[in-house]
Design a protein around this motif. Structure first.
Motif, PDB file in Angstrom:
ATOM      1  N   SER A 180      47.101  42.560  35.207  1.00 45.83           N
ATOM      2  CA  SER A 180      46.103  41.924  36.082  1.00 45.83           C
ATOM      3  C   SER A 180      44.867  42.815  36.170  1.00 45.83           C
ATOM      4  N   HIS A 223      44.605  37.234  36.097  1.00 45.62           N
ATOM      5  CA  HIS A 223      45.950  37.486  35.574  1.00 45.62           C
ATOM      6  C   HIS A 223      45.996  36.966  34.143  1.00 45.62           C
ATOM      7  N   LEU A 236      50.154  40.641  42.037  1.00 48.47           N
ATOM      8  CA  LEU A 236      49.676  41.302  40.818  1.00 48.47           C
ATOM      9  C   LEU A 236      50.785  41.315  39.774  1.00 48.47           C
ATOM     10  N   TRP A 253      39.218  33.967  35.983  1.00 49.65           N
ATOM     11  CA  TRP A 253      38.844  34.838  37.094  1.00 49.65           C
ATOM     12  C   TRP A 253      38.825  34.046  38.399  1.00 49.65           C
ATOM     13  N   VAL A 291      39.991  38.648  40.705  1.00 53.04           N
ATOM     14  CA  VAL A 291      41.230  39.006  40.007  1.00 53.04           C
ATOM     15  C   VAL A 291      41.436  38.055  38.836  1.00 53.04           C
ATOM     16  N   ILE A 348      41.330  43.697  38.323  1.00 55.82           N
ATOM     17  CA  ILE A 348      40.752  43.589  39.666  1.00 55.82           C
ATOM     18  C   ILE A 348      39.311  44.056  39.563  1.00 55.82           C
ATOM     19  N   ASN A 358      48.278  35.817  45.135  1.00 58.49           N
ATOM     20  CA  ASN A 358      47.650  37.135  45.031  1.00 58.49           C
ATOM     21  C   ASN A 358      48.617  38.204  44.536  1.00 58.49           C
TER      22      ASN A 358
END
Length: 420
Positions: free
Chosen positions: A244, A194, A240, A208, A192, A246, A238
């Motif tokens: 974001s 952000h 989102l 990442w 993930v 994935i 975690n």
């Protein structure tokens, strides 16, 4: 130019509550063969009529496979961590009335809400270009949304299968945390990123990270499927946020919040921008014929009036057959306006509205694919490193997943208006 209220949006607080949307990178508004059922390029998450979330409850430490099977057959959700042949930790999960769970993966079994397959760059993945061996997990990840405002969405690695189980076998990376609870990583991992500053033209790429089965955040492993986990990142979560990304090792998804989508252009906006640019009657500076972007429904067929561009300088022309240089590659041409040599490609309008960071006019093209979008959107995606294979990262066009190249990864287009 557009006020969000004049479009077909519902305000975020109207029923049914929309938590957000997942958009698969590499597709320009739909899958090449059309969206079908749970397999599509964009998936909206709405509040369910009845909560289906789960939360951890009882933990069992088991020394025989039979006992482990007995627990996992109880019809309750559970996660099994196989430590050795004769020791398994099974964590039972119980109903959580306050959350909704959505599962993403390659499997077409009923627990998967959104079926995702490997993205082939260039998005020309028709039925002939089948992936021989997918790296996307059948039950890749789950997204858990709070049913009450502010409807926070959290991501976890792995999804529950048809028996309501997640199995982490002997070879999977797993461990016991200092507080005693078990956790682990999936084979190829769920990564993930952000963006810093949300999903706006001012945003910068974040770092990442890898998400564990229980939703903790870790630095990346040395390679995608290494046994050794990264370091725990304690100050990150975690949760989102709008923008974001994935990565499921084979496909990358963009998360857009309901509020973020409310301020994003829609397909109608993009169609209006297309008509506006065509109404200005841009011309080929050499052939003097009028150019026009084809309608959004005809985004695979090169049309006679379609604009083409030299991607080194950005000059827009109609299609012509001259300018080949014997000392250059097949796709390279010399621009008749400025003599710059470079790729010469048809221009395609980026139609997936979820990838736009603003509603600006389509004035920039990604290189080398020729997808066109607003300046701020092009510059945003040009700086985002996306995972590629097991340990490489590079910027890609969000509309077709082609790896970007050239000095800036995108180019400002120079249109010539009508001479009359």
């Amino acid at each position: 130019m557009f006020s969000p209220s004049q479009e077909e949006h519902c305000a975020p607080n109207k029923e049914p509550v929309k938590y957000g949307e997942l958009v698969v990178l590499g597709y320009n508004g739909s899958l090449p063969n059309g969206d079908r059922g749970r397999r599509k390029s964009r998936f909206a998450l709405y509040k369910r009529p009845k909560a289906n979330g789960v939360k951890p409850s009882t933990v069992h430490v088991i020394s025989t496979p039979q006992a482990s099977k007995a627990i996992s057959c109880k019809g309750q959700h559970s996660i099994s961590y196989t430590l050795s042949r004769n020791q398994t930790v099974v964590v039972e999960y119980t109903h959580d009335k306050d959350t909704d769970m959505f599962q993403v993966g390659r499997s077409t079994e009923s627990p998967i809400d959104f079926v995702v397959t490997d993205t082939i760059s260039g998005s020309q993945n028709t039925d002939e270009t089948q992936i021989t061996q997918s790296t996307i997990s059948r039950f890749a990840c789950r997204i858990v949304c709070d049913r009450n405002a502010p409807y926070t969405a959290r991501i976890f690695a792995a999804g529950f299968d048809s028996s309501k189980n997640i199995f982490l076998g002997e070879k999977a990376a797993k461990w016991k945390n200092p507080d005693g609870h078990m956790d682990g990583l999936t084979t190829n991992g769920v990564l993930v990123m952000h963006p810093k500053g949300g999903f706006t033209e001012e945003s910068k790429p974040g770092i990442w990270r890898e998400i564990s089965v229980c939703g903790d955040v870790y630095t990346l492993r040395e390679t995608r499927s290494a046994q050794q986990r990264g370091k725990l990142v304690e100050n990150e979560t975690n949760v989102l946020q709008d923008g974001s990304l994935i990565d499921l090792c084979g496909a990358t998804l963009l998360w857009r919040t309901a509020d973020g989508l409310f301020h994003t252009p829609t397909q109608k906006h993009i169609e209006a921008l297309r008509q506006e640019i065509n109404a200005a009657r841009p011309q080929c500076p050499v052939g003097l014929n009028t150019l026009a972007f084809p309608s959004i429904n005809r985004k695979e067929v090169v049309e006679e009036k379609q604009p083409w561009a030299y991607l080194t300088c950005g000059h827009v022309h109609g299609y012509h057959n001259w300018g080949h240089r014997s000392d250059t590659e097949a796709n390279e041409r010399e621009c008749p306006m400025c003599r710059t040599v470079g790729p010469y490609v048809p221009l395609w309008l980026g139609c997936e509205a979820g990838f736009y960071v603003d509603a600006g006019p389509p004035t920039y093209a990604f290189t080398p694919c020729g997808h066109v979008c607003s300046e701020k959107s092009a510059k945003y995606w040009s700086q985002i490193p996306l995972p590629h294979g097991t340990h490489a990262f590079h910027a890609s066009c969000p509309f077709c997943a082609t790896q970007l190249s050239g000095e800036q990864n995108c180019v400002k287009l120079i249109f010539q208006g009508p001479i009359d």
